[in-house]
Design an enzyme around this catalytic site. Structure first.
Site, PDB file in Angstrom:
ATOM      1  N   ALA A   1       0.861  -1.188   0.000  1.00  0.00           N
ATOM      2  CA  ALA A   1       0.000   0.000   0.000  1.00  0.00           C
ATOM      3  C   ALA A   1       0.894   1.233   0.000  1.00  0.00           C
ATOM      4  O   ALA A   1       2.071   1.164   0.363  1.00  0.00           O
ATOM      5  CB  ALA A   1      -0.907  -0.017   1.218  1.00  0.00           C
TER       6      ALA A   1
ATOM      7  N   GLU B   1      -0.369  -9.530  -0.307  1.00  0.00           N
ATOM      8  CA  GLU B   1      -1.755  -9.841   0.060  1.00  0.00           C
ATOM      9  C   GLU B   1      -2.665  -9.853  -1.173  1.00  0.00           C
ATOM     10  O   GLU B   1      -3.559 -10.700  -1.290  1.00  0.00           O
ATOM     11  CB  GLU B   1      -2.251  -8.826   1.095  1.00  0.00           C
ATOM     12  CG  GLU B   1      -1.489  -8.953   2.409  1.00  0.00           C
ATOM     13  CD  GLU B   1      -1.785  -7.828   3.391  1.00  0.00           C
ATOM     14  OE1 GLU B   1      -1.995  -8.119   4.569  1.00  0.00           O
ATOM     15  OE2 GLU B   1      -1.794  -6.654   2.973  1.00  0.00           O
TER      16      GLU B   1
HETATM   17  N1  DAK Z   1       4.576   3.228  -0.901  1.00  0.00           N
HETATM   18  C1  DAK Z   1       4.949   4.408  -1.492  1.00  0.00           C
HETATM   19  N2  DAK Z   1       6.059   4.522  -2.276  1.00  0.00           N
HETATM   20  C2  DAK Z   1       6.831   3.427  -2.432  1.00  0.00           C
HETATM   21  C3  DAK Z   1       6.502   2.168  -1.843  1.00  0.00           C
HETATM   22  C4  DAK Z   1       5.302   2.105  -1.051  1.00  0.00           C
HETATM   23  N3  DAK Z   1       4.884   0.948  -0.487  1.00  0.00           N
HETATM   24  N4  DAK Z   1       7.465   1.288  -2.177  1.00  0.00           N
HETATM   25  C5  DAK Z   1       8.342   1.953  -2.963  1.00  0.00           C
HETATM   26  N5  DAK Z   1       7.963   3.241  -3.130  1.00  0.00           N
HETATM   27  C6  DAK Z   1       8.634   4.293  -3.898  1.00  0.00           C
HETATM   28  C7  DAK Z   1       9.862   4.787  -3.174  1.00  0.00           C
HETATM   29  O1  DAK Z   1       9.516   5.752  -2.185  1.00  0.00           O
HETATM   30  C8  DAK Z   1      10.647   5.374  -4.317  1.00  0.00           C
HETATM   31  O2  DAK Z   1      10.095   6.627  -4.640  1.00  0.00           O
HETATM   32  P1  DAK Z   1      11.049   7.927  -4.966  1.00  0.00           P
HETATM   33  O3  DAK Z   1      11.902   8.084  -3.761  1.00  0.00           O
HETATM   34  O4  DAK Z   1      11.833   7.479  -6.187  1.00  0.00           O
HETATM   35  O5  DAK Z   1      10.085   9.022  -5.224  1.00  0.00           O
HETATM   36  C9  DAK Z   1      10.340   4.426  -5.476  1.00  0.00           C
HETATM   37  O6  DAK Z   1       9.132   3.762  -5.099  1.00  0.00           O
HETATM   38  C10 DAK Z   1      11.414   3.375  -5.672  1.00  0.00           C
HETATM   39  O7  DAK Z   1      11.652   2.739  -4.433  1.00  0.00           O
HETATM   40  P2  DAK Z   1      13.113   2.535  -3.805  1.00  0.00           P
HETATM   41  O8  DAK Z   1      14.007   3.661  -4.204  1.00  0.00           O
HETATM   42  O9  DAK Z   1      12.925   2.276  -2.343  1.00  0.00           O
HETATM   43  O10 DAK Z   1      13.582   1.221  -4.574  1.00  0.00           O
HETATM   44  P3  DAK Z   1      14.603   0.114  -4.069  1.00  0.00           P
HETATM   45  O11 DAK Z   1      14.858  -0.758  -5.233  1.00  0.00           O
HETATM   46  O12 DAK Z   1      15.781   0.738  -3.399  1.00  0.00           O
HETATM   47  O13 DAK Z   1      13.814  -0.718  -2.934  1.00  0.00           O
HETATM   48  C11 DAK Z   1      11.884  -1.857  -2.022  1.00  0.00           C
HETATM   49  C12 DAK Z   1      12.699  -1.465  -3.293  1.00  0.00           C
HETATM   50  C13 DAK Z   1      10.611  -2.524  -2.512  1.00  0.00           C
HETATM   51  C14 DAK Z   1      12.678  -2.836  -1.172  1.00  0.00           C
HETATM   52  C15 DAK Z   1      11.577  -0.573  -1.198  1.00  0.00           C
HETATM   53  O14 DAK Z   1      11.001   0.400  -2.074  1.00  0.00           O
HETATM   54  C16 DAK Z   1      10.624  -0.812  -0.060  1.00  0.00           C
HETATM   55  O15 DAK Z   1      11.004  -1.330   0.988  1.00  0.00           O
HETATM   56  N6  DAK Z   1       9.367  -0.380  -0.224  1.00  0.00           N
HETATM   57  C17 DAK Z   1       8.370  -0.422   0.835  1.00  0.00           C
HETATM   58  C18 DAK Z   1       7.874  -1.830   1.055  1.00  0.00           C
HETATM   59  C19 DAK Z   1       6.868  -1.885   2.191  1.00  0.00           C
HETATM   60  O16 DAK Z   1       7.148  -1.536   3.334  1.00  0.00           O
HETATM   61  N7  DAK Z   1       5.646  -2.341   1.893  1.00  0.00           N
HETATM   62  C20 DAK Z   1       4.560  -2.443   2.859  1.00  0.00           C
HETATM   63  C21 DAK Z   1       3.713  -1.171   2.857  1.00  0.00           C
HETATM   64  S1  DAK Z   1       2.371  -1.254   4.057  1.00  0.00           S
HETATM   65  C22 DAK Z   1      -5.331  -2.543   3.953  1.00  0.00           C
HETATM   66  C23 DAK Z   1      -4.864  -2.961   2.729  1.00  0.00           C
HETATM   67  C24 DAK Z   1      -3.495  -3.042   2.495  1.00  0.00           C
HETATM   68  C25 DAK Z   1      -2.596  -2.658   3.457  1.00  0.00           C
HETATM   69  C26 DAK Z   1      -3.058  -2.255   4.671  1.00  0.00           C
HETATM   70  C27 DAK Z   1      -4.429  -2.195   4.939  1.00  0.00           C
HETATM   71  N8  DAK Z   1      -6.736  -2.469   4.242  1.00  0.00           N
HETATM   72  C28 DAK Z   1      -7.664  -3.015   3.246  1.00  0.00           C
HETATM   73  C29 DAK Z   1      -7.216  -1.964   5.445  1.00  0.00           C
HETATM   74  C30 DAK Z   1      -1.178  -2.736   3.128  1.00  0.00           C
HETATM   75  C31 DAK Z   1      -0.181  -2.127   3.819  1.00  0.00           C
HETATM   76  C32 DAK Z   1       1.168  -2.131   3.225  1.00  0.00           C
HETATM   77  O17 DAK Z   1       1.416  -2.718   2.203  1.00  0.00           O
END
Ligand code: DAK
Length: 260
Positions: free
Chosen positions: A65, A112
């Site tokens: 997300a 998910e």
């Molecule tokens: N959200 C927003 N932007 C994101 C993102 C995310 N989840 N993942 C990556 N990006 C963006 C980065 O900020 C970056 O943007 P700029 O800085 O270039 O503007 C761009 O994508 C490229 O990312 P990286 O520079 O970080 O790329 P790397 O290759 O170095 O790393 C990575 C890739 C996938 C390991 C890293 O980006 C990362 O760790 N991303 C976050 C992963 C994460 O924590 N995911 C979980 C998010 S929480 C619900 C439904 C769903 C959910 C909750 C509730 N309901 C129905 C109630 C879900 C929650 C989640 O998923």
């Protein structure tokens, strides 16, 4: 309807939906999820579509997300608005087969979302994970519920509790049943489309009944599940496609299903 964050393409009876926010690694913003939801609901009602494929880019199916969108929200914001809940239900409610074609990252909500599909075909470079714990939250779209059902408690606990320190690669994901098959990264889409085409040539009502019955296995005990399956099996005898399928076998020809 014109979409901004997804691409849709119909090939024969298959609808290919591509998540399309590549610069943000397909982060699943509410707008993207609303578009995806709309496309899936429409396809479910479209007589000309029998099977859906959901995919992302080579680098990311979806990195979760949108963290930027969630950052400013308070408990009251998410509780009162039932934060993005409705946008996230379309794929798991879809009655037609949905295949996830996963290349690269499938993290958090991305993992998910893939698990809401009926099966996952993964590219060799796929990486699955639930890194919400690193953000100070927990999975919110079924990660703590579907993951243990698919891969067992120990591996699911490890992934949910260790977050970004415990991603799962494609090989392990296949070994433990999270994905049905792993294919070479460059062959992923051709393979998945061929699979979807094979499915889409079958009887749509039979596919819907078969899917509904398998999904039931995750909801009820064995006796109830078998009873449910028996009722749907009997129902399948009411279809024209049952007459055609059995006649085609006996006449040694391919069936020509009418989806009726
Ligand atoms: N959200 C927003 N932007 C994101 C993102 C995310 N989840 N993942 C990556 N990006 C963006 C980065 O900020 C970056 O943007 P700029 O800085 O270039 O503007 C761009 O994508 C490229 O990312 P990286 O520079 O970080 O790329 P790397 O290759 O170095 O790393 C990575 C890739 C996938 C390991 C890293 O980006 C990362 O760790 N991303 C976050 C992963 C994460 O924590 N995911 C979980 C998010 S929480 C619900 C439904 C769903 C959910 C909750 C509730 N309901 C129905 C109630 C879900 C929650 C989640 O998923």
């Amino acid at each position: 309807m014109k979409f901004k964050y997804i691409l849709t393409e119909q090939k024969d009876r298959v609808l290919l939906i591509t998540l399309n926010r590549p610069k943000a690694l397909n982060a699943l913003s509410p707008q993207l999820m609303a578009e995806l939801s709309q496309a899936v609901v429409d396809a479910d009602l479209d007589e000309k579509i029998s099977c859906l494929v959901l995919t992302g880019s080579k680098k990311a199916f979806a990195a979760g997300a949108d963290i930027r969108d969630m950052k400013g929200k308070s408990y009251m914001d998410v509780y009162k608005a039932d934060f993005i809940t409705s946008e996230w239900e379309a794929v798991s409610r879809c009655r037609k087969p949905v295949i996830a074609a996963v290349s690269g990252y499938a993290l958090g909500g991305g993992c998910e979302l893939a698990m809401m599909c009926d099966f996952i075909i993964a590219a060799e470079n796929a990486k699955f994970g639930q890194p919400e714990i690193n953000l100070g939250v927990i999975p919110g779209a079924g990660g703590t519920q579907r993951l243990p059902r698919f891969i067992g408690k120990s591996k699911a606990m490890e992934m949910v509790l260790l977050g970004q320190d415990r991603f799962m690669d494609a090989c392990e994901a296949e070994r433990c049943g999270l994905v049905s098959r792993v294919v070479a990264t460059d062959d992923l889409m051709a393979d998945v489309i061929e699979t979807a085409n094979k499915i889409s040539r079958l009887s749509t009502p039979s596919l819907m009944m078969a899917k509904e019955s398998v999904k039931r296995a995750f909801e009820v005990n064995l006796a109830e599940g078998v009873r449910f399956e028996r009722r749907l099996f009997h129902s399948s005898f009411a279809t024209e496609d049952k007459e055609e399928g059995m006649a085609a076998f006996i006449e040694k020809r391919s069936p020509n299903f009418k989806n009726k």
